[in-house]
Design a protein around this motif. Structure first.
Motif, PDB file in Angstrom:
ATOM      1  N   GLY A  48      11.002  15.179 -45.092  1.00 17.36           N
ATOM      2  CA  GLY A  48       9.485  15.275 -44.749  1.00 17.36           C
ATOM      3  C   GLY A  48       8.597  15.707 -45.708  1.00 17.36           C
ATOM      4  O   GLY A  48       8.842  15.864 -46.959  1.00 17.36           O
ATOM      5  N   MET A  49       7.516  16.183 -45.395  1.00 11.77           N
ATOM      6  CA  MET A  49       6.370  16.522 -46.358  1.00 11.77           C
ATOM      7  C   MET A  49       6.474  17.931 -46.906  1.00 11.77           C
ATOM      8  O   MET A  49       7.070  18.991 -46.188  1.00 11.77           O
ATOM      9  CB  MET A  49       5.220  16.480 -45.339  1.00 11.77           C
ATOM     10  N   GLU A  70       1.594  18.582 -48.530  1.00 14.73           N
ATOM     11  CA  GLU A  70       1.491  17.181 -48.057  1.00 14.73           C
ATOM     12  C   GLU A  70       1.038  17.266 -46.676  1.00 14.73           C
ATOM     13  O   GLU A  70       0.263  16.679 -46.150  1.00 14.73           O
ATOM     14  CB  GLU A  70       2.767  16.331 -48.280  1.00 14.73           C
ATOM     15  N   ILE A  71       1.785  18.361 -45.852  1.00 12.69           N
ATOM     16  CA  ILE A  71       1.272  18.485 -44.444  1.00 12.69           C
ATOM     17  C   ILE A  71       0.028  18.997 -44.155  1.00 12.69           C
ATOM     18  O   ILE A  71      -0.685  18.827 -43.439  1.00 12.69           O
ATOM     19  CB  ILE A  71       2.486  19.385 -43.775  1.00 12.69           C
ATOM     20  N   HIS A 120      15.949  20.260 -44.747  1.00  9.22           N
ATOM     21  CA  HIS A 120      15.337  20.242 -43.398  1.00  9.22           C
ATOM     22  C   HIS A 120      13.906  20.777 -43.334  1.00  9.22           C
ATOM     23  O   HIS A 120      13.381  20.197 -42.493  1.00  9.22           O
ATOM     24  CB  HIS A 120      16.395  21.087 -42.679  1.00  9.22           C
ATOM     25  N   GLU A 121      13.719  21.344 -44.334  1.00  6.13           N
ATOM     26  CA  GLU A 121      12.293  21.970 -44.158  1.00  6.13           C
ATOM     27  C   GLU A 121      11.526  22.019 -45.602  1.00  6.13           C
ATOM     28  O   GLU A 121      11.467  23.328 -45.869  1.00  6.13           O
ATOM     29  CB  GLU A 121      12.223  23.440 -43.262  1.00  6.13           C
ATOM     30  N   LYS A 152       1.894   7.740 -49.009  1.00  6.63           N
ATOM     31  CA  LYS A 152       0.846   7.752 -49.639  1.00  6.63           C
ATOM     32  C   LYS A 152       0.947   9.031 -50.757  1.00  6.63           C
ATOM     33  O   LYS A 152       0.530   8.756 -52.063  1.00  6.63           O
ATOM     34  CB  LYS A 152      -0.520   7.654 -49.149  1.00  6.63           C
ATOM     35  N   MET A 153       1.119  10.087 -50.393  1.00 11.30           N
ATOM     36  CA  MET A 153       1.063  11.542 -50.778  1.00 11.30           C
ATOM     37  C   MET A 153       2.507  11.423 -51.861  1.00 11.30           C
ATOM     38  O   MET A 153       2.468  11.887 -53.037  1.00 11.30           O
ATOM     39  CB  MET A 153       1.257  12.463 -50.041  1.00 11.30           C
TER      40      MET A 153
END
Length: 373
Positions: free
Chosen positions: A126-127, A131-132, A248-249, A350-351
């Motif tokens: 994920g981000m 990003e988040i 994972h993170e 997008k990021m």
């Protein structure tokens, strides 16, 4: 420190007080100095962390100190570590029902209430931290988060970020995909679902429970955060193989949740102070983790002979396939989670397009030029 100076510092750290994560972004004014004659409002913050634990526990402390200082003591926040009022995984319910006023924790701990909460901490592949933050601040993430947490009588804020996390500590080397079979590993959230698909057994433990579980053989491996926090817990004493990067993170958001009734009962200036304090703590947290992880990594390698390892390309390919499927399945769990998932995917794409030609490209070239120094 002078209170007005502190308020100004919060505004600078957060960009502006008005743009702090929350629902007051339309305001363009700084918070007025609170009227001390209104009396002191004492707030209790429960956390999922051990008392004063580096980075995680201290991020909670920072939020409390910033709120108290910026309000001139009109809002007095006291922090309670996991187990002092309620256990680590009970803090959400304690705030929702008014037993406590705020919590500091990680939203994926509440995935049993709604799978959508995973997206506001971290999901596999994920981000990143930046990003988040971007998604919550500017991509509609905060509005969805407000709607989600509001169903449980809670107002949420970003209030810390540990940055990229390591893949974990293992008692034995992981050389092939088969080595994950039967592996008992502490890993929460959707990362745990990925491990299960790899044939392992995912275990959810609070921070204070991890080392004893490694020591007595209840688990064979654990992820936690990164070198700074991992050194503090002494995992190297029980597991010498340290794998990274983690899948994972990639940028774990820590959060404050405030009882909605308490939030609605605050004056506008005090709401602005809470928002700005959370945002300032968020920025300080990422800066501190970034620096301290570098220092702690040297200690782990040079003083404790920790063996750094990486998952093989074959493992990454399979982990990637499973991760995308696990996240997609989670995103389709119910109509609201689907809205969160689609917003998350759009923002990530997008990021990623920007990151591919900016930081990722730069980091690769910096490593090529300076990596041998």
């Amino acid at each position: 420190m002078d209170r007005r100076t502190f308020i100004s510092g919060l505004a600078i750290a957060g960009g502006t007080v008005a743009s702090a994560c929350g629902d007051m972004s339309g305001s363009s004014t700084s918070p007025a100095a609170p009227n001390i004659n209104r009396g002191v409002k004492r707030l209790r913050m429960v956390t999922t962390w051990p008392a004063n634990f580096p980075g995680l526990g201290t991020a909670a402390n920072n939020v409390a100190e910033y709120i108290t200082a910026a309000s001139g003591g009109a809002l007095e926040v006291r922090v309670y570590a996991a187990g002092e009022i309620v256990s680590a995984f009970e803090v959400f319910d304690a705030v929702a029902d008014g037993t406590a006023d705020l919590y500091h924790g990680a939203e994926y701990y509440w995935q049993g209430k709604s799978p959508a909460f995973n997206f506001f901490t971290a999901v596999p592949l994920g981000m990143t931290a930046a990003e988040i933050m971007g998604w919550c601040e500017f991509g509609g993430g905060q509005q969805l988060w407000d709607e989600l947490a509001g169903q449980f009588n809670i107002k949420p804020f970003q209030a810390g970020n540990s940055g990229h996390q390591m893949g974990g500590w293992f008692k034995r080397e992981i050389n092939t995909l088969d080595d994950f079979r039967g592996l008992r590993m502490r890993i929460p959230g959707l990362g745990g679902n990925v491990l299960r698909e790899l044939g392992g057994a995912a275990v959810t433990l609070s921070g204070g429970e991890i080392f004893p579980a490694l020591q007595n053989g209840t688990i064979d491996a654990t992820e936690w955060v990164g070198p700074w926090n991992d050194l503090a817990f002494g995992f190297y004493q029980e597991a010498q193989y340290y794998y990274g990067p983690g899948f994972h993170e990639p940028g774990s958001c820590l959060s404050v949740g405030m009882n909605r009734g308490v939030w609605d009962g605050l004056d506008a200036d005090h709401q602005a102070i809470v928002q700005a304090a959370c945002r300032a703590a968020n920025n300080v947290s990422l800066a501190e983790f970034t620096y301290q992880n570098g220092i702690a990594l040297d200690v782990l390698r040079n003083e404790h002979d920790v063996q750094l390892r990486q998952f093989t390309p074959e493992m990454w390919d399979r982990i990637g396939e499973i991760s995308e499927q696990v996240v997609a399945d989670t995103g389709r769990a119910d109509p609201f989670t689907a809205r969160v998932y689609e917003s998350y995917l759009t923002a990530r794409e997008k990021m990623m397009n920007w990151g591919r030609i900016s930081e990722a490209a730069y980091m690769a070239q910096r490593e090529r030029v300076l990596g041998g120094q």
